[in-house]
Write an enzyme that holds these catalytic residues in place. Structure first.
Site, short mmCIF file in Angstrom:
data_model
loop_
_atom_site.label_atom_id
_atom_site.label_comp_id
_atom_site.label_asym_id
_atom_site.label_seq_id
_atom_site.Cartn_x
_atom_site.Cartn_y
_atom_site.Cartn_z
N LYS A 40 1.13 -1.16 0.07
CA LYS A 40 -0.13 0.14 0.00
C LYS A 40 0.99 1.37 -0.03
CE LYS A 40 -4.00 1.24 2.40
NZ LYS A 40 -4.86 1.26 3.46
N SER A 127 -7.88 10.01 6.60
CA SER A 127 -6.39 10.24 6.28
C SER A 127 -6.21 10.67 4.96
CB SER A 127 -5.35 9.19 6.61
OG SER A 127 -5.76 8.69 7.96
O1 PNS Z 1 -7.05 2.33 8.63
P1 PNS Z 1 -7.49 1.08 7.66
O2 PNS Z 1 -6.55 1.19 6.55
O3 PNS Z 1 -8.87 1.17 7.49
O4 PNS Z 1 -7.06 -0.21 8.47
C1 PNS Z 1 -7.13 -1.51 8.02
C2 PNS Z 1 -6.60 -2.68 8.91
C3 PNS Z 1 -5.08 -2.20 9.36
C4 PNS Z 1 -7.33 -2.72 10.22
C5 PNS Z 1 -6.88 -3.98 8.12
O5 PNS Z 1 -6.32 -3.81 6.81
C6 PNS Z 1 -6.14 -5.21 8.93
O6 PNS Z 1 -6.36 -5.56 9.94
N1 PNS Z 1 -5.18 -5.71 8.29
C7 PNS Z 1 -4.35 -6.70 8.62
C8 PNS Z 1 -4.50 -8.00 7.64
C9 PNS Z 1 -5.86 -9.02 8.56
O7 PNS Z 1 -5.73 -9.27 9.42
N2 PNS Z 1 -6.55 -9.26 7.39
C10 PNS Z 1 -7.77 -10.28 7.73
C11 PNS Z 1 -8.84 -9.24 8.33
S1 PNS Z 1 -9.77 -8.34 7.14
#
Ligand code: PNS
Length: 165
Positions: A40, A127
């Site tokens: 990202k 953001s």
């Molecule tokens: O602030 P954001 O970008 O909306 O946060 C998204 C986040 C970091 C919470 C999400 O992408 C995440 O938990 N990623 C880690 C990978 C994961 O555990 N994926 C499975 C659950 S969707």
């Protein structure tokens, strides 16, 4: 209870701070967990984001900032946190958030997701909006703390004239 508040925090807004402060008030320890996702494209490095969160939360002794990669539920478990905190703005957030919460629960049903509804003045805030407004020379005083504003302006200056995030 120990909780994790995960996100990209690129950068942390007043909307995030609202959730952090409210969650810190009822948890013993709150880990603000910054996702380390090289796929990202981000404006700030992980270290910069962690440092800004540390400065913004210096007045909250039970809050700490850490980065994580891989599955969020694994990070939560490794840190003995059974609660994931997410902020909810409008209904548009809901579908995606609900899907994430259900996925996380199917991966580890010892960990619960708790949604905190945003304070109304931050309903519109994200953001991405902050980065766009700052990049286009708009005023972000109502959106981010002066600490973040300073770092935003530095970044924008550094990449001019090709300033696209
Ligand atoms: O602030 P954001 O970008 O909306 O946060 C998204 C986040 C970091 C919470 C999400 O992408 C995440 O938990 N990623 C880690 C990978 C994961 O555990 N994926 C499975 C659950 S969707």
């Amino acid at each position: 209870m120990k909780a994790v508040y995960p996100g990209s925090f690129d950068p942390t807004t007043y909307g995030h701070m609202d959730i952090i402060e409210r969650a810190a008030a009822f948890t013993d320890e709150l880990i603000v967990a910054v996702l380390n996702n090289s796929a990202k494209k981000a404006m700030f490095t992980i270290e910069e984001r962690l440092e800004m969160i540390r400065q913004l939360t210096a007045h909250l002794p039970n809050v700490k900032a850490m980065s994580f990669s891989g599955l969020l539920v694994n990070f939560a478990e490794e840190n003995d946190a059974r609660l994931i905190i997410r902020g909810l703005r409008a209904v548009t957030d809901f579908e995606n958030e609900f899907q994430m919460a259900l996925t996380n629960r199917s991966l580890n049903n010892n960990i619960e997701t708790l949604f905190i509804s945003t304070s109304t003045q931050y309903l519109f805030l994200s953001s991405s909006i902050v980065k766009e407004v700052a990049t286009l020379g708009g005023n972000v005083d109502e959106m981010v703390s002066p600490i973040i504003k300073e770092q935003l302006l530095k970044k924008i200056d550094a990449v001019k004239p090709n300033n696209k995030f």
